[in-house]
Design an enzyme around this catalytic site. Structure first.
Site, short mmCIF file in Angstrom:
data_model
loop_
_atom_site.label_atom_id
_atom_site.label_comp_id
_atom_site.label_asym_id
_atom_site.label_seq_id
_atom_site.Cartn_x
_atom_site.Cartn_y
_atom_site.Cartn_z
N PRO A 2 -13.16 9.12 -31.61
CA PRO A 2 -12.79 10.23 -30.73
C PRO A 2 -13.94 10.54 -29.76
O PRO A 2 -15.10 10.60 -30.16
CB PRO A 2 -12.54 11.39 -31.68
CG PRO A 2 -13.08 10.99 -32.99
CD PRO A 2 -13.19 9.51 -33.01
N GLU A 3 -13.62 10.70 -28.52
CA GLU A 3 -14.63 11.04 -27.53
C GLU A 3 -14.49 12.51 -27.17
O GLU A 3 -13.67 13.22 -27.74
CB GLU A 3 -14.46 10.11 -26.32
CG GLU A 3 -14.62 8.65 -26.76
CD GLU A 3 -14.81 7.68 -25.62
OE1 GLU A 3 -15.17 8.11 -24.52
OE2 GLU A 3 -14.59 6.49 -25.84
N LYS A 59 -19.91 15.92 -28.93
CA LYS A 59 -18.77 15.55 -29.78
C LYS A 59 -18.82 16.25 -31.13
O LYS A 59 -18.12 15.88 -32.06
CB LYS A 59 -18.73 14.03 -29.96
CG LYS A 59 -18.43 13.31 -28.64
CD LYS A 59 -17.98 11.89 -28.87
CE LYS A 59 -19.03 10.91 -28.45
NZ LYS A 59 -18.60 9.50 -28.58
N ARG A 262 -21.17 -3.63 -25.37
CA ARG A 262 -19.89 -2.93 -25.28
C ARG A 262 -18.97 -3.59 -24.26
O ARG A 262 -19.39 -3.95 -23.16
CB ARG A 262 -20.11 -1.46 -24.85
CG ARG A 262 -21.09 -0.69 -25.70
CD ARG A 262 -20.66 -0.58 -27.16
NE ARG A 262 -19.38 0.10 -27.33
CZ ARG A 262 -19.24 1.42 -27.42
NH1 ARG A 262 -20.31 2.20 -27.39
NH2 ARG A 262 -18.06 1.97 -27.57
#
Ligand SMILES: [Zn+2]
Length: 274
Positions: A2-3, A59, A262
């Site tokens: 989750p961002e 976050k 990434r």
């Protein structure tokens, strides 16, 4: 993972679910989630406490109770579910029991964390100087442009890696950084200190635009994120470059490369190396 927008969504849903509810009992099935106090202290402290408010820092969720702050990070797969008499899952690690319902912290990967601080020892602002929030940079909504520019100017890493560095600027994950760099027209492999202040301002403005849009749509559901209530984000339908094949600006093929390990999507035509 989750961002920021997904965590914002979780925060808003949790507020509806639990504010005003009093914890009558707590069951801890996996105690390594709890970081800075013992399992026993966690239980004894929080039983009979009511939820007052929830805020977000990067976050992290900062859950305020009568006498404590509970700082929660969902990491890869953490989720909160408000349940009733449904069967307990083996992934429900911590369960807060209320009069008519219970809140379950569910985490298939077990990477989530919880820290507990007493309000008469620490004010809200003090939390930012303590573990784990002391390592979190400000998010795009709060960071000062000059401070961000100074950090970027001091780095010779690719700009994509710098924007992903939560100690420099928090709340931008892989998907969102790709979108921000696309909006800013900057190649993800551009060395950070090649950017001037106008470039950094454009990136920061883009980050705010992207995050606001994502928050308004409930975030994304990529990477199996699911908020409590099972609400699925709709932002993935609005992505411009991440996981796309064709550039929405110039119709060129979107390229996929790796930057700092990434997966990274960009348009060779619209995003220039500085
Ligand atoms: Zn393009």
């Amino acid at each position: 993972m989750p961002e920021l927008p997904e965590v914002e969504t979780v925060k808003n849903i949790l507020k509806i679910d639990i504010i005003g509810k009093k914890i009558l009992d707590i069951k801890i099935n996996y105690n390594k989630i709890i970081k800075n106090v013992s399992e026993e202290e966690f239980r004894n402290s929080l039983i009979n406490q009511s939820f007052i408010d929830i805020t977000r820092h990067g976050k992290y969720l900062i859950i305020e109770l009568d006498d404590y702050y509970l700082i929660s990070h969902l990491r890869m797969e953490g989720k909160y579910f408000l349940m009733h008499d449904e069967e307990i899952s083996k992934h429900d690690h911590i369960i807060f029991y209320f009069k008519d319902s219970n809140l379950r912290y569910n985490d298939t990967r077990k990477f989530g964390t919880m820290h507990l601080y007493k309000k008469d020892e620490y004010k809200y602002d003090d939390l930012l100087k303590l573990e784990p929030l002391n390592k979190v940079g400000l998010d795009p909504f709060n960071i000062d442009l000059n401070d961000l520019y100074e950090s970027i100017k001091a780095s010779n890493r690719p700009i994509k890696s710098v924007l992903l560095d939560q100690e420099i600027i928090s709340g931008l994950g892989n998907i969102y950084v790709d979108e921000v760099l696309f909006m800013g027209g900057i190649h993800p492999n551009t060395i950070a200190n090649h950017l001037n202040k106008d470039d950094v301002k454009l990136l920061l403005d883009s980050a705010i635009t992207v995050l606001n849009k994502a928050i308004s749509l409930g975030g994304t559901t990529i990477h199996s994120f699911q908020s409590s209530h099972g609400i699925t984000g709709r932002f993935q339908n609005e992505l411009l470059v991440h996981t796309k094949d064709v550039c929405p600006k110039c119709n060129n093929k979107i390229l996929k490369i790796r930057v700092g390990g990434r997966g990274t999507y960009y348009c060779e035509n619209c995003q220039i190396i500085k």
